[in-house]
Enzyme design. Structure first.
Site, PDB file in Angstrom:
ATOM      1  CG  ASP A 214      -1.936   1.030   1.304  1.00  0.00           C
ATOM      2  OD1 ASP A 214      -2.794   1.020   0.412  1.00  0.00           O
ATOM      3  OD2 ASP A 214      -1.906   1.881   2.211  1.00  0.00           O
ATOM      4  CD  GLU A 272      16.052 -14.785   4.638  1.00  0.00           C
ATOM      5  OE1 GLU A 272      15.482 -15.412   5.569  1.00  0.00           O
ATOM      6  OE2 GLU A 272      16.564 -13.662   4.796  1.00  0.00           O
TER       7      GLU A 272
END
Ligand code: GLC
Length: 541
Positions: A214, A272
């Protein structure tokens, strides 16, 4: 950019935006919730979308309907519980749907524990340093620290009570680019970045496939917090929709270079994790060049292409957006996105003129969009051909309206694109929930013919058009068609382009046009031979 059969899912996904308050209400309180979404996932799978993005459902006082987050790691009881979120993620994955959640890093809610602590602490304290507190200007600090306006109208600053006396005004001011209930965080404070890394990991660990970010262009402000330059003759107080309309071009509050460090860090975090998880930017930047910076190879994966949504109904304008987008993105090796509607803008059927004309154009633009390379975003209800609804002033809930209604330039706000979805039946709540009567925003009495149930099986309905289009996209407009778009005609009347062996014609003019040779595999309206009516589009192979 190379295309392989093994392109990651998001490169070509169609993602359906769910606005949780208004999608499906399982508990009958008139407001949508997570179990409601879960119960309707088979509908989304059958529609043929690949993913859903869900607007915020975290703990929130709902001043901006969830874009004011009080706890990023919990679900608001209005929408359910963390267990409901887990069930939703699991069920979506079972059905082969990816799930993107919304992250709101520019500001917290004023009910966030950090902001409550900041109010309780004195000026200069570590608690205040997580936000942008400043002394006011003028005698006694009575004037805001600078001239910035809130996107929702009014000043972007609110004064707090003097800390030592605790009473009345007289204290510092805090910055809020949106509502006063949405204080902006200070992203130059390392604590803020660390907190959001934890939040990312919290949801990644629960299995989400990505984040829609956002106000991605807002996190960092020019450090001096200097005044915005307002040219003579421009009245900044009438610039409530600042993010979209851009009356002012000097923007010390938006799109600062340091913001990109944040996204580089987040990209490393996502990498990751197993699977192809993504970051999607909501960045209202001024140009395609500045937007492309958000999707450099080590930053986000996608950014909403608002230029497409903002383009007028014009073949030339559409062609320019396509060319400009592909050019800028190929420089950073990113893939494009296309979007026509979301929970902040007027629904595209209405933007294009409303009524039968607006709907025909909306269908035509969508069909053309779905042939373009990259991914597409669809906003709940557009597949039903819903229009913007005129909400009576006393029913409006958008903070934009609440902040501007008593000013010289009142803004109606965004409630009209957020009306609960009609699923079935002939009167409100049209199967939105088990309750009786109107949900949180009233539905029009005229929606009986627009419900999912009413449109299902009717080949002329917009819902069946979307189902056909999404199916045709898989068969005729996949990544194997490549990313190159050759514009064949961008006259005032017709946009025609070729992508791989697919030819697309969008008639933005007033007269029917002859289609080129080929087999029509999709059209936004029934066709009579090889003639494409005005306000229609078709795909040919
Ligand atoms: C984004 C959201 C909008 C919200 C604003 C503040 O633009 O899409 O709905 O009001 O940010 O968070």
């Amino acid at each position: 950019m190379t295309d392989t059969a093994a392109a990651p899912w998001w490169r070509h996904a169609v993602t359906y935006q769910v606005y949780p308050r208004s999608f499906a209400d399982a508990n009958g309180d008139g407001i949508g919730d997570l179990p409601g979404i879960t119960s309707r996932l088979p509908y989304l799978r059958d529609l043929g979308v690949d993913a859903l993005w869900i607007s915020p459902f975290y703990t929130s006082p709902q001043k901006d309907h969830g874009y004011d987050v009080a706890d990023y790691r919990d679900v608001d009881p209005l929408f359910g519980s963390l267990a409901d979120a887990d069930a939703l993620i699991a069920r979506a994955h079972e059905l082969g749907l990816r799930l993107i959640v919304d992250l709101v890093p520019n500001h917290t809610s004023s009910e966030h524990e950090w902001f409550k602590a900041a109010l309780a602490a004195p000026p200069g304290s570590p608690e205040r340093a997580r936000y942008l507190f400043r002394d006011g200007r003028g005698p006694n600090g009575d004037e805001p620290p600078n001239n910035w306006r809130s996107v929702f109208g009014g000043s972007a600053w609110t004064r707090v009570p003097d800390h030592s006396t605790g009473s009345g005004q007289g204290g510092q001011w805090y910055l809020h680019l949106f509502d006063s209930s949405q204080p902006d965080l200070d992203w130059r404070n390392p604590e803020v970045g660390d907190m959001f890394e934890d939040v990312l990991r919290f949801w990644l660990d629960r299995g989400v496939d990505g984040f829609r970010i956002d106000v991605a262009h807002g996190l960092l402000k020019e450090e001096s917090l200097r005044d915005q330059v307002v040219p003579d003759g421009v009245d900044p107080s009438s610039d409530a929709s600042a993010m979209i309309e851009r009356a002012l071009t000097d923007e010390p509050m938006w799109d600062q270079p340091e913001v990109h460090d944040v996204y580089r860090r987040w990209r490393r975090v996502l990498e990751e994790y197993p699977g192809d998880r993504i970051l999607v930017a909501e960045a209202w930047t001024q140009t395609a060049v500045s937007l492309a910076r958000y999707v450099r190879p080590d930053e986000m994966h996608q950014a909403f292409n608002f230029a497409w949504l903002l383009a007028p109904w014009s073949a030339k304008a559409f062609a320019e957006v396509i060319t400009g987008t592909l050019e800028e993105l190929s420089d950073v090796k990113a893939s494009p996105t296309w979007v026509l509607s979301n929970h902040d803008v007027i629904r595209h059927a209405t933007r294009y003129g409303g009524g039968a004309l607006g709907l025909a154009r909306a269908r035509a633009a969508t069909v053309a969009m779905l042939a373009l390379p990259g991914s597409a975003y669809v906003y709940q209800g557009e597949e039903l051909g819903l229009e913007q609804v005129e909400v009576a002033p006393d029913q409006r809930q958008d903070p934009t309206w609440l902040r501007t209604r008593n000013t010289a330039a009142p803004e109606e706000g965004r409630d009209g694109c957020r009306i609960p979805i009609p699923w079935s039946g002939t009167e409100p709540p049209y199967g939105f929930g088990p309750g009786e009567g109107q949900p949180w925003l009233p539905q029009p009495a005229s929606w009986g013919g627009l419900t999912v149930a009413a449109q299902t099986g009717d080949p002329d309905s917009t819902l069946e058009l979307y189902r056909r289009a999404l199916d045709a996209r898989r068969r005729h407009a996949g990544t194997d068609r490549g990313d190159t778009v050759e514009i064949l005609d961008e006259g005032h009347q017709v946009l025609a382009f070729r992508r791989g062996g697919l030819t697309v014609v969008l008639n933005c003019g007033e007269e029917p046009v002859e289609l080129p040779a080929g087999e029509v595999v999709l059209s936004s309206e029934p066709l009579d031979g090889a003639t494409l009516p005005a306000n229609a589009s078709a795909w040919l192979v």
